[in-house]
Scaffold this motif. Structure first.
Motif, mmCIF file in Angstrom:
data_model
loop_
_atom_site.group_PDB
_atom_site.id
_atom_site.type_symbol
_atom_site.label_atom_id
_atom_site.label_comp_id
_atom_site.label_asym_id
_atom_site.label_seq_id
_atom_site.Cartn_x
_atom_site.Cartn_y
_atom_site.Cartn_z
ATOM 1 N N ASP A 180 3.302 -1.872 -2.200
ATOM 2 C CA ASP A 180 1.909 -2.226 -1.909
ATOM 3 C C ASP A 180 0.883 -1.256 -2.473
ATOM 4 O O ASP A 180 -0.320 -1.538 -2.414
ATOM 5 C CB ASP A 180 1.697 -2.410 -0.401
ATOM 6 C CG ASP A 180 2.168 -1.214 0.414
ATOM 7 O OD1 ASP A 180 2.585 -0.205 -0.194
ATOM 8 O OD2 ASP A 180 2.122 -1.287 1.651
ATOM 9 N N ARG A 208 -7.549 -5.621 -0.711
ATOM 10 C CA ARG A 208 -6.377 -5.236 0.086
ATOM 11 C C ARG A 208 -5.837 -3.898 -0.395
ATOM 12 O O ARG A 208 -5.531 -3.006 0.404
ATOM 13 C CB ARG A 208 -5.289 -6.306 -0.018
ATOM 14 C CG ARG A 208 -5.505 -7.538 0.839
ATOM 15 C CD ARG A 208 -4.362 -8.514 0.648
ATOM 16 N NE ARG A 208 -3.076 -7.916 0.995
ATOM 17 C CZ ARG A 208 -1.903 -8.411 0.635
ATOM 18 N NH1 ARG A 208 -1.835 -9.486 -0.135
ATOM 19 N NH2 ARG A 208 -0.792 -7.823 1.025
ATOM 20 N N LYS A 212 -5.874 -0.035 1.523
ATOM 21 C CA LYS A 212 -4.671 0.756 1.747
ATOM 22 C C LYS A 212 -4.783 2.133 1.090
ATOM 23 O O LYS A 212 -4.367 3.136 1.663
ATOM 24 C CB LYS A 212 -3.442 0.019 1.218
ATOM 25 C CG LYS A 212 -3.022 -1.181 2.050
ATOM 26 C CD LYS A 212 -1.660 -1.677 1.682
ATOM 27 C CE LYS A 212 -0.576 -0.714 2.101
ATOM 28 N NZ LYS A 212 -0.412 -0.594 3.567
ATOM 29 N N GLU A 216 -4.598 5.318 3.451
ATOM 30 C CA GLU A 216 -3.360 6.092 3.403
ATOM 31 C C GLU A 216 -3.446 7.333 2.521
ATOM 32 O O GLU A 216 -2.788 8.333 2.801
ATOM 33 C CB GLU A 216 -2.205 5.205 2.929
ATOM 34 C CG GLU A 216 -1.905 4.049 3.881
ATOM 35 C CD GLU A 216 -0.720 3.213 3.445
ATOM 36 O OE1 GLU A 216 0.107 3.726 2.651
ATOM 37 O OE2 GLU A 216 -0.618 2.065 3.882
#
Length: 251
Positions: A180, A208, A212, A216
């Motif tokens: 991802d 998206r 992330k 993160e």
């Protein structure tokens, strides 16, 4: 022929990955024990090598004319496993990957995809998943996985250049779910969506990934992905993947 005990299997795996090259005893010890190498390490390593030779002897056909000590030779400071011309998946994968890259660079995309498919078919799950990894094998696994991902990305790029946008969507969807944070797969997925009329979904994929990355890693998407996002947002005609114009757009 592969030993059943874990440490001899680690030794065999490391020797096989470096087939036809001398692996220093110190490297094998580091793989087995890390920084906590016992005083008995040299003797223990010799025992593991002897165990592997027993397994080689069991696997040799009668009348082969070759001895285990010839195939797994003791060299100055280490050991060498002779693979010869036999089939070895990693070596075959690397050869196919190189051949596919040559076909790709020459513009023979049909041949490139076929060769890349043959290379990738040699993989059955992750690399060396059935044995423990010391620090040396861990590095080797990362290197092998990196090469596999590179070949996969190049094959998908060739597929998109051949106009197989719709056919590539299921595989790309699975890849962005599995990896991802991989910008290459995400860019290919966005392009395939855009080329099949799913503009909104292509833009959603960018957001998206951005969410992330920020959450993160605390970073924004790369400049190349932002340029691709802007081109889709503006409805710009999208150049073919792999073309000079496409590389200028996302490179």
């Amino acid at each position: 022929m592969v030993p059943s005990a874990s440490k001899p299997r680690q030794v065999f795996a490391l020797l096989a990955l470096r087939g036809d090259r001398v692996v220093q005893a110190g490297t094998l010890m580091e793989e087995l024990w890390g920084d906590d190498i016992p005083r008995s390490a040299s003797t223990t390593l010799q025992t593991y090598v002897l165990h592997i030779r027993y397994k080689i002897a069991e696997a040799l056909p009668p009348g082969s004319g070759r001895s285990p000590k010839e195939l797994l030779a003791t060299c100055f400071g280490g050991y060498l496993l002779k693979l010869g011309a036999g089939r070895f998946d990693l070596r075959e994968f690397e050869e196919q990957a190189t051949a596919g890259g040559i076909a790709y660079e020459s513009g023979d995309l049909q041949a490139a995809t076929a060769i890349f498919d043959r290379a990738l078919s040699l993989w059955d799950g992750g690399a060396l998943v059935d044995l423990p990894h010391g620090r040396i094998l861990k590095r080797d696994v990362v290197s092998m996985e990196h090469l596999r991902m590179s070949v996969l990305e190049q094959r998908l790029d060739a597929c998109l250049r051949l106009g197989r946008h719709a056919a590539s969507l299921p595989e790309l969807s699975a890849l962005v779910d599995e990896h991802d944070l991989h910008e290459g797969f995400r860019a290919q997925f966005m392009l395939a969506l855009y080329r099949t009329g799913n503009v909104g979904r292509a833009l959603e994929e960018f957001h998206r990934l951005r969410a992330k990355l920020v959450a993160e890693l605390g970073i924004e998407p790369s400049a190349r992905l932002r340029r691709l996002h802007q081109a889709i947002l503006s409805g710009d005609p999208m150049p073919e993947p792999g073309s000079a114009d496409f590389q200028r757009l996302i490179g």
